[in-house]
Design a protein around this motif. Sequence first.
Motif, mmCIF file in Angstrom:
data_model
loop_
_atom_site.group_PDB
_atom_site.id
_atom_site.type_symbol
_atom_site.label_atom_id
_atom_site.label_comp_id
_atom_site.label_asym_id
_atom_site.label_seq_id
_atom_site.Cartn_x
_atom_site.Cartn_y
_atom_site.Cartn_z
ATOM 1 N N TYR A 421 0.833 -1.196 0.000
ATOM 2 C CA TYR A 421 0.000 0.000 0.000
ATOM 3 C C TYR A 421 0.867 1.244 0.000
ATOM 4 O O TYR A 421 1.746 1.419 0.861
ATOM 5 C CB TYR A 421 -0.917 0.005 1.219
ATOM 6 N N GLN A 422 0.615 2.115 -0.966
ATOM 7 C CA GLN A 422 1.299 3.401 -1.072
ATOM 8 C C GLN A 422 0.300 4.492 -0.706
ATOM 9 O O GLN A 422 -0.595 4.822 -1.478
ATOM 10 C CB GLN A 422 1.815 3.596 -2.499
ATOM 11 N N PRO A 423 0.420 5.088 0.491
ATOM 12 C CA PRO A 423 -0.608 6.018 0.967
ATOM 13 C C PRO A 423 -0.543 7.371 0.269
ATOM 14 O O PRO A 423 0.429 7.708 -0.416
ATOM 15 C CB PRO A 423 -0.289 6.159 2.454
ATOM 16 N N ASP A 424 -1.577 8.140 0.466
ATOM 17 C CA ASP A 424 -1.609 9.521 0.013
ATOM 18 C C ASP A 424 -0.441 10.288 0.659
ATOM 19 O O ASP A 424 -0.044 10.003 1.798
ATOM 20 C CB ASP A 424 -2.944 10.151 0.413
ATOM 21 N N ALA A 425 0.088 11.252 -0.084
ATOM 22 C CA ALA A 425 1.234 12.011 0.419
ATOM 23 C C ALA A 425 0.930 12.718 1.733
ATOM 24 O O ALA A 425 1.840 12.985 2.540
ATOM 25 C CB ALA A 425 1.676 13.025 -0.634
ATOM 26 N N ASN A 426 -0.345 13.015 1.998
ATOM 27 C CA ASN A 426 -0.740 13.724 3.218
ATOM 28 C C ASN A 426 -1.378 12.807 4.262
ATOM 29 O O ASN A 426 -2.000 13.287 5.206
ATOM 30 C CB ASN A 426 -1.722 14.847 2.867
ATOM 31 N N ALA A 427 -1.224 11.482 4.084
ATOM 32 C CA ALA A 427 -1.894 10.537 4.980
ATOM 33 C C ALA A 427 -1.242 10.468 6.356
ATOM 34 O O ALA A 427 -1.873 10.033 7.319
ATOM 35 C CB ALA A 427 -1.924 9.145 4.354
ATOM 36 N N GLY A 428 0.031 10.836 6.454
ATOM 37 C CA GLY A 428 0.710 10.789 7.742
ATOM 38 C C GLY A 428 1.160 9.402 8.148
ATOM 39 O O GLY A 428 1.437 9.161 9.334
ATOM 40 N N ILE A 429 1.234 8.450 7.205
ATOM 41 C CA ILE A 429 1.702 7.097 7.495
ATOM 42 C C ILE A 429 2.677 6.668 6.419
ATOM 43 O O ILE A 429 2.745 7.267 5.340
ATOM 44 C CB ILE A 429 0.536 6.086 7.582
#
Length: 700
Positions: A421-429
Motif C-alpha cells: 500500500y502506497q498512501p496519500d502524500a498527506n496521509a501521515g503514514i
Amino acid sequence: MYPHAIARPWRARRLCVATLSAALLTVATATLGAQSRPDSAKVAAKADSVRNIEGVLVRAIRANAQAPISQTTIGRAAITQRHFGQDVPMLLMNAAPSMTSHTETGTNWGYSYLRLRGIDQTRINITLDGVPLNDMEDQVLYFANLTDLMSNVQSVQVQRGVGTSTAGTASFAGSVNFETMPVARAEAGGDVQLQMGSFGAQRVSASFNSGLTDSQFAVYGRASALRTNGYRDHSGVMGRSAFVGAGWFGARDVVKLTTLVGLLADTLSYTGATLDELRENRRYNPLQPDERDKFGQQMVSLAYTHALQNGGSASTTVYRNSASGNYDYIALPDRYRFNLAHTWYGVTSAYNMERGALRLNTGINANTYQRAHRGYFQPSTTLYDNTGHKQDASAFAKLSLDAGKARWFADLQGRYAKFRYQPDANAGIDERSIDWMFFNPKAGVTYQLATGIATYASYGITSREPARNDLFAGDDDLNSSNVADYGDFTRVKPESVRDAELGITWSRASMELSANLYSMDFRNDIARIGAPTASGSILRRNVGNSYRRGIEVDAAYRGISRVVLAGNATWSQNRIAQFTDSSRGTPVVRRNVTPLLTPAFISSHRIEVSPTNRFMVSVEGRYQSAAYLDNTSSADRVLPDYYTLDASARATLGRYALTVRGVNLGDTQKYASGAVSGSGAVRYFVLPARAVFATVSAEF
C-alpha cells in the motif's frame, strides 16, 4: 468511508481510441481474405490442425472430460440458443448447476453478479483463453464492462469446487474459463445482428473473419453496441465493445494477438428497495438520477504456441489488462466523485505432453498490478490519492495416468501473492505490505464402469487471501486516523476450503447425464458478520468452521425425434457452525446458521422442439428456493422462493434468421437478490421484469 466506494470499487477511460484502432485493424486485415486461396479441402484440414495448436493454453487450464472434476462445458450451439446480448452471469445461470445471479437494473443488462454453490464472485476464478481476468485487489470481474462478451465465445467450462489449477485468483468456489472464437477458419465470412426489445433495449453487433489465407494469416473481429433504459427508475445502461483476434498459423507454430475493449456508462442502481418502497413503486431506485458512472476496460494478449516433435506442445502468453473510470456518490447537499484506474501486466505459460497412458500439463503465471484510488469532494477538493500494488506468481503441475479402467489424477499448485500500500502524500503514514504463500493440492481417480459410463472421486485443498476491501474494513483510504485499527492488514486472515467430490457420468447417443455429491468444508470463511461502519456497510470477518454439501444433477435427453429435454438441479445443505456476529452492533454468538444467499434447492429445465430444420422453439423454467439475506437465519430477512418462465423461437431462411425471446413471461413479482444494511433495512433487487426481444441476423 463512503457507501458507494464500499459497494463497488472501480470502473473507464479513453476507450474510443482503442475501439477505433480495433475496428480499423479488422477492416485493414479484411483485404487478406481477397487473396487467392489453395484448395478448399486443404484449407479446412489446415484450419482443423492449427486450431488444436491455438487452444494449447486453454487445454492446460481446463479439465478434460475424463478428469475427476464436477464440470459443465457449454458449447457454441448452446450459447447461440441462449444468447441475446445479456450479461454473462444471466446467461450462465441456467446453463450449469448451482449458479445464481442478479442484475441491479431489473433487466438482463447492467452490473450483474454471479454466485456458485452460494459463494460470491470474488471466489470464482475467471479466465479468457487462459489469461486471468479477476481484478487483483477486489478479486472480481465486472462483466458489465465487457458488453456482448458471449458473442465472441466459442465455449465456456464451469468447474465447481476447487477444480483444477488455473492462473490468477484462487479457484475457491469454482472457475469459469472462456475460450474465444477460433481465428483460423476455413472460409471467410461474418454476420450482422440487429435487436430491439422492451424497456428501450437496442443492440447491434457485427463480425468479420478473413478465413485462413494462403499466407497463413487469419483475423476475426466483432464490434457491439447496446443500450437500455432499465426497468428500475433512472437505471439506463449504454455499452460498447470490440474484439479482435489475429494470427499467423504455421505448420507447428502459432502467433496470435487478442484484443478486447469495452466501455460502460450507466445511471447507478446499486442499492435495492425496501418492501414498502416496492409496494408503492416496483421500479423504485433510491439513488439520485445524476449519480452515474463511466468505466472502460482493455485487455491485449500476445501468444506464441509451438507443437513439439514428440507430440507435446508449449505456449507462452504475455498480457496487459487495464481499466479506469469515475463514479458519483451523492448525500445531499454533498457530492463526491471517485476515480479508480488500474494497469496489470502478466505472463502465463503452459506445456502439455501425452505419451501413451501418461498425460502431463504444467504451467506458470506471474503478474504485477497497480491501481490508483482517488476521492474528490465536488467540484474540486481532493480527499485522497493512494495506490495499491499487488504481485502474484503461481506454478502448477497436473499428471494423469491410465491403469486399466482407472485414470489417476494429481494436481499440485504453489502460489505467492503480495500486497503493498502506497498512501496519500498527506496521509501521515508510511508504506506497508503483506504477503502470503499457498500450497493447493488435488488428487482423484476416474473409473470406467462400462462404455460411456464412468464414476469419479476427488479431494482438493485451496486457500486464498482476503481482498483489499476486507483488509481495509471497507475504507478506501488508509491514513493516520484509522491505521491503528487495521493498518497491519491482519484483521481478516486467509481462508481455505477442503473439497470432496464423488460423481458419475453417463453418455449415450440419446442421453447425457452427470450427477455428483460434494462436501466443501471451510476454515476461516470470510463472511459479512462484522460491525456496521459509519456508512452503513457491514464488514466481512472470518468465521470458524462452515460447510456446503449437496447433490448436483445435469442431464439432456435427445431420444425423441426433433425434441431436446434438458435440465439441472442442486439440493444443498449449508451451515456456519458458530461465530460471534456483530452485524447488528451488539455481539451475539450464533450457532448452526445458514450462510446468506445459499438456496437449498435450485432447478432449471428446458424443452426444445424443432418441427423443421428452419424453425425451433424452446421453453425454459427456473425454480429457486428461499434463501437468507444475512448470516443470522432470521425469518424477517429472507429472499422468497420464485419460479420464472422464459421462451424463445428461431426461424431461419438461408443466411437470415429471426429470433424472438421472452423473459419472465409469467411476470413473476419476486426478487433475484437483496441485502441488509447496517441500519437493519432489508432491501431487494427485483427479478428481470417481463420483456420481449426480437433479433434479426444475417450471415455473409
